[in-house]
Design an enzyme around this catalytic site. Sequence first.
Site, PDB file in Angstrom:
ATOM      1  N   LYS A 182       0.828  -1.206   0.000  1.00 11.56           N
ATOM      2  CA  LYS A 182       0.000   0.000   0.000  1.00 11.56           C
ATOM      3  C   LYS A 182       0.869   1.265   0.000  1.00 11.56           C
ATOM      4  CE  LYS A 182      -3.563  -2.745   0.572  1.00 11.56           C
ATOM      5  NZ  LYS A 182      -4.368  -3.210  -0.538  1.00 11.56           N
TER       6      LYS A 182
HETATM    7  C1  PLP Z   1      -5.461  -4.047   0.324  1.00 15.34           C
HETATM    8  C2  PLP Z   1      -6.903  -3.777   0.197  1.00 15.34           C
HETATM    9  C3  PLP Z   1      -7.777  -3.856   1.297  1.00 15.34           C
HETATM   10  C4  PLP Z   1      -7.349  -4.257   2.682  1.00 15.34           C
HETATM   11  O1  PLP Z   1      -6.423  -5.235   2.645  1.00 15.34           O
HETATM   12  P1  PLP Z   1      -5.728  -5.945   3.908  1.00 15.34           P
HETATM   13  O2  PLP Z   1      -4.693  -6.755   3.231  1.00 15.34           O
HETATM   14  O3  PLP Z   1      -6.761  -6.739   4.579  1.00 15.34           O
HETATM   15  O4  PLP Z   1      -5.147  -4.884   4.780  1.00 15.34           O
HETATM   16  C5  PLP Z   1      -9.088  -3.519   1.090  1.00 15.34           C
HETATM   17  N1  PLP Z   1      -9.536  -3.130  -0.111  1.00 15.34           N
HETATM   18  C6  PLP Z   1      -8.738  -3.037  -1.190  1.00 15.34           C
HETATM   19  C7  PLP Z   1      -9.311  -2.571  -2.490  1.00 15.34           C
HETATM   20  C8  PLP Z   1      -7.391  -3.370  -1.074  1.00 15.34           C
HETATM   21  O5  PLP Z   1      -6.595  -3.297  -2.143  1.00 15.34           O
END
Ligand code: PLP
Length: 384
Positions: A182
């Site tokens: 992220k």
């Molecule tokens: C990464 C992501 C999340 C949350 O991901 P976790 O791996 O659970 O922290 C939620 N929505 C989207 C669109 C994502 O790319």
Amino acid sequence: MFKLTPRLKPNYTFSDWIAALNIFQKNPIDSYEKEFANKFQNYYGVMFQHGRTGLYALLKVWELENDEVICPAYTCVVVPNAIVLSGNIPVFVDSSKESFNMNLELLEKTITEKTKAIVVTHIFGYPMDVVKVQEIVKNAEQKYGHKIYVIQDAAHSYGAKWQEKLVTKYGDAAIFGSNISKVINSIFGGMVSTNSKETYEKLKSWRKSNSKASGFSKSIKRFIYFVAVNIAFNSYVYGFVNWLERIGALDRFVKYFEEDKIYFPTDWDMMPSSIEARVGRNQLKKYNYIMENRIKNAKNWINKLQDEECQFMQDMQGSTYSHCVALVENRDEWLEKYRNEGIQLGILIEYSIPYMKAYESYKRGEYPVSLEYSKKSINFPNWV
Ligand SMILES: *Cc1c(COP(=O)(O)O)cnc(C)c1O
């Protein structure tokens, strides 16, 4: 020989090492939650081990059970995973042709009297028209006579704005993911932010009664992971790592979904550890710098490739370009060509969820636009 620019890379600098090692910080989780909420202009934040855990917790504390929760067909599979595992029913909406987000006309038609929540995802950092969403939801609430919760999925859209206002200011809560893929990260981890005191207090108490303690050994493991990530994403090492990945030796670490399974990772309900919050706090400080440069890098790619046979979405004001995504006809050729030049392109997201084996039974009709995106999307590294 192996030098390869990775498709993604966390922005770890010296200050992150200091933060990771500074075990004398008091209550970093509390501080991180406050600073995070403040940054995205919500009153409260609650940190979880993953973004998906936060979504799960929200559905639980709002007491949704066997209810329909709407989400995009084209999103990260962890979202419907959380919906199903919380005991609810995911209902998918196809994408719009103008952005990678949900088609608003279809969204309006998909709401039924069983709909109790909508996950509004601003995919790749492109903001959705949250004002229109609000209007649609208001009408539906009047028609069906019950609350419909709106959750902003800001995992890709930290800081994205619709008409100059943060998207996270709309709706009942926002979820964020902050693993190393992220824009900023807390090693692992996720956040829920909200303006509702009631939701905040319920989340806190849910976390308290449902989380496994996060002990010293987990902190050590997270630190080792942090060190490993720092080494692995060096472009010389990464070529080798990528080779291991391609032969499948790293599936255990890099694979985040399976075609035919709806599941959570085993650490999903752990209390996040202090080291994660400390790194998160430091990343938050670098947020503006990281974001400005991600946007700049994305725009450089878009300019550079304007005569090539790839299609970018129209530039939208307020986008944060968590990814720099284009649609191409012959994806494998693009991947191959760039790999030969020492650049790894990503293919995120490479599925349309209702067409995945695990989700066949939730499919209602067809989702042609998302299916097309899943086959043609490619992303260029715009990390800082
Ligand atoms: C990464 C992501 C999340 C949350 O991901 P976790 O791996 O659970 O922290 C939620 N929505 C989207 C669109 C994502 O790319």
